[in-house]
Design a protein around this motif. Structure first.
Motif, mmCIF file in Angstrom:
data_model
loop_
_atom_site.group_PDB
_atom_site.id
_atom_site.type_symbol
_atom_site.label_atom_id
_atom_site.label_comp_id
_atom_site.label_asym_id
_atom_site.label_seq_id
_atom_site.Cartn_x
_atom_site.Cartn_y
_atom_site.Cartn_z
ATOM 1 N N THR A 1 -0.769 14.998 -19.369
ATOM 2 C CA THR A 1 -2.006 15.776 -19.529
ATOM 3 C C THR A 1 -2.628 15.468 -20.889
ATOM 4 O OG1 THR A 1 -1.182 17.523 -18.074
ATOM 5 C CG2 THR A 1 -3.003 18.092 -19.552
ATOM 6 N N GLN A 2 -1.801 15.437 -21.925
ATOM 7 C CA GLN A 2 -2.301 15.090 -23.258
ATOM 8 C C GLN A 2 -2.827 13.659 -23.306
ATOM 9 O OE1 GLN A 2 0.983 15.993 -25.849
ATOM 10 N NE2 GLN A 2 0.408 18.158 -25.990
ATOM 11 N N ALA A 3 -2.275 12.777 -22.479
ATOM 12 C CA ALA A 3 -2.716 11.375 -22.431
ATOM 13 C C ALA A 3 -3.983 11.195 -21.592
ATOM 14 C CB ALA A 3 -1.603 10.500 -21.880
ATOM 15 N N GLY A 4 -4.443 12.264 -20.936
ATOM 16 C CA GLY A 4 -5.694 12.198 -20.191
ATOM 17 C C GLY A 4 -5.567 12.265 -18.683
ATOM 18 N N ALA A 5 -4.393 12.559 -18.155
ATOM 19 C CA ALA A 5 -4.230 12.670 -16.699
ATOM 20 C C ALA A 5 -4.991 13.886 -16.176
ATOM 21 C CB ALA A 5 -2.761 12.779 -16.333
ATOM 22 N N ARG A 6 -5.652 13.701 -15.036
ATOM 23 C CA ARG A 6 -6.387 14.790 -14.384
ATOM 24 C C ARG A 6 -5.783 15.151 -13.038
ATOM 25 N NH1 ARG A 6 -7.383 15.461 -18.702
ATOM 26 N NH2 ARG A 6 -9.297 15.141 -19.832
ATOM 27 N N GLU A 7 -5.020 14.198 -12.460
ATOM 28 C CA GLU A 7 -4.395 14.420 -11.155
ATOM 29 C C GLU A 7 -2.978 13.859 -11.175
ATOM 30 O OE1 GLU A 7 -8.292 14.034 -8.238
ATOM 31 O OE2 GLU A 7 -7.014 12.275 -8.515
ATOM 32 N N ILE A 8 -2.162 14.395 -10.257
ATOM 33 C CA ILE A 8 -0.855 13.818 -9.982
ATOM 34 C C ILE A 8 -0.857 13.438 -8.510
ATOM 35 C CG2 ILE A 8 1.630 14.213 -9.827
ATOM 36 C CD1 ILE A 8 1.370 16.094 -12.221
ATOM 37 N N HIS A 9 -0.603 12.171 -8.256
ATOM 38 C CA HIS A 9 -0.521 11.677 -6.882
ATOM 39 C C HIS A 9 0.956 11.549 -6.528
ATOM 40 C CE1 HIS A 9 -4.802 9.751 -7.037
ATOM 41 N NE2 HIS A 9 -4.765 10.992 -7.486
ATOM 42 N N ARG B 1 0.854 -1.182 0.000
ATOM 43 C CA ARG B 1 0.000 0.000 0.000
ATOM 44 C C ARG B 1 0.894 1.237 0.000
ATOM 45 N NH1 ARG B 1 -3.113 2.104 4.937
ATOM 46 N NH2 ARG B 1 -4.607 3.502 4.012
ATOM 47 N N TYR B 2 0.553 2.189 -0.883
ATOM 48 C CA TYR B 2 1.325 3.421 -1.031
ATOM 49 C C TYR B 2 0.398 4.614 -0.810
ATOM 50 C CZ TYR B 2 4.445 0.152 -3.365
ATOM 51 O OH TYR B 2 5.244 -0.924 -3.658
ATOM 52 N N VAL B 3 0.628 5.367 0.248
ATOM 53 C CA VAL B 3 -0.162 6.564 0.544
ATOM 54 C C VAL B 3 0.397 7.712 -0.285
ATOM 55 C CG1 VAL B 3 -0.854 8.203 2.339
ATOM 56 C CG2 VAL B 3 -0.729 5.746 2.854
ATOM 57 N N ALA B 4 -0.506 8.521 -0.847
ATOM 58 C CA ALA B 4 -0.079 9.615 -1.719
ATOM 59 C C ALA B 4 -0.914 10.866 -1.474
ATOM 60 C CB ALA B 4 -0.201 9.188 -3.184
ATOM 61 N N SER B 5 -0.296 12.005 -1.705
ATOM 62 C CA SER B 5 -0.999 13.287 -1.705
ATOM 63 C C SER B 5 -1.582 13.496 -3.092
ATOM 64 C CB SER B 5 -0.032 14.430 -1.389
ATOM 65 O OG SER B 5 0.544 14.240 -0.119
ATOM 66 N N VAL B 6 -2.761 14.123 -3.162
ATOM 67 C CA VAL B 6 -3.472 14.316 -4.423
ATOM 68 C C VAL B 6 -3.395 15.780 -4.845
ATOM 69 C CG1 VAL B 6 -5.730 14.166 -5.553
ATOM 70 C CG2 VAL B 6 -5.060 12.433 -3.855
ATOM 71 N N PHE B 7 -3.000 16.001 -6.107
ATOM 72 C CA PHE B 7 -2.934 17.335 -6.689
ATOM 73 C C PHE B 7 -3.612 17.311 -8.054
ATOM 74 C CE2 PHE B 7 0.724 16.915 -3.943
ATOM 75 C CZ PHE B 7 0.773 18.118 -3.269
ATOM 76 N N THR B 8 -4.207 18.424 -8.458
ATOM 77 C CA THR B 8 -4.686 18.507 -9.832
ATOM 78 C C THR B 8 -3.458 18.523 -10.735
ATOM 79 O OG1 THR B 8 -4.697 20.917 -9.913
ATOM 80 C CG2 THR B 8 -6.745 19.834 -9.178
ATOM 81 N N VAL B 9 -3.633 18.107 -11.967
ATOM 82 C CA VAL B 9 -2.497 18.013 -12.879
ATOM 83 C C VAL B 9 -1.870 19.390 -13.137
ATOM 84 C CG1 VAL B 9 -3.724 18.200 -15.079
ATOM 85 C CG2 VAL B 9 -1.693 16.757 -14.925
ATOM 86 N N SER B 10 -2.629 20.443 -12.983
ATOM 87 C CA SER B 10 -2.103 21.796 -13.234
ATOM 88 C C SER B 10 -1.451 22.430 -12.004
ATOM 89 C CB SER B 10 -3.228 22.701 -13.736
ATOM 90 O OG SER B 10 -4.244 22.785 -12.760
ATOM 91 N N ASP B 11 -1.530 21.773 -10.848
ATOM 92 C CA ASP B 11 -0.970 22.330 -9.611
ATOM 93 C C ASP B 11 0.555 22.190 -9.624
ATOM 94 O OD1 ASP B 11 -0.204 23.004 -7.014
ATOM 95 O OD2 ASP B 11 -1.962 22.053 -6.113
ATOM 96 N N ASP B 12 1.271 23.296 -9.652
ATOM 97 C CA ASP B 12 2.732 23.285 -9.702
ATOM 98 C C ASP B 12 3.368 22.640 -8.468
ATOM 99 O OD1 ASP B 12 2.869 24.439 -12.218
ATOM 100 O OD2 ASP B 12 2.966 26.478 -11.416
#
Length: 129
Positions: free
Chosen positions: A99-107, A46-57
């Motif tokens: 983003t072009q491939a369809g990503a909406r978030e970066i964990h 199990r890997y815990v991750a923080s969630v960010f929108t793909v546009s969040d620097d």
């Protein structure tokens, strides 16, 4: 010291895990904003991750982290190690590509303590091709 990627086998699974899947944290289920989540790798870890929108620097500002590009339908599209230097041109190009491939978030998984632990997490979570 062992890496902080915790192993919790899925007691209800009849078949081995063949791809990573999201296992949202129950403790954050009532929150209006989803800031954390967890992924179970093919190994059962199990890997815990923080969630960010793909546009969040901020998502690209972490050093020595595992970055997961996640689609709207909750699938990992791509994964990479952020590297020891944080924001760089390669990370920006990666974000544009996912983003072009369809990503909406970066964990962002920050609990892998060293390069070997991050590589192990990447192999465990990386989408199969």
């Amino acid at each position: 010291m062992a890496a902080l990627a915790y192993s919790h086998p899925d007691l209800f699974a009849d078949e081995p895990v063949v791809s990573a899947r999201e296992m949202p944290l129950r403790s954050t289920a009532g929150l209006s904003e989803r800031r954390f989540t967890a992924w179970r790798g093919r190994s059962g870890r199990r890997y815990v991750a923080s969630v960010f929108t793909v546009s969040d620097d901020h998502a690209l500002g972490f050093t020595d982290a595992v970055l997961l590009a996640v689609s709207q339908d909750r699938q990992i599209l791509a994964a990479r190690d952020s590297g020891p230097f944080g924001v760089e041109a390669a990370l920006t190009r990666w974000r544009q590509a996912v983003t072009q491939a369809g990503a909406r978030e970066i964990h962002v998984h920050l609990l892998a303590e060293d390069g070997m632990s991050r590589r192990a997490a990447l192999l465990d979570l990386m989408p199969e091709v």
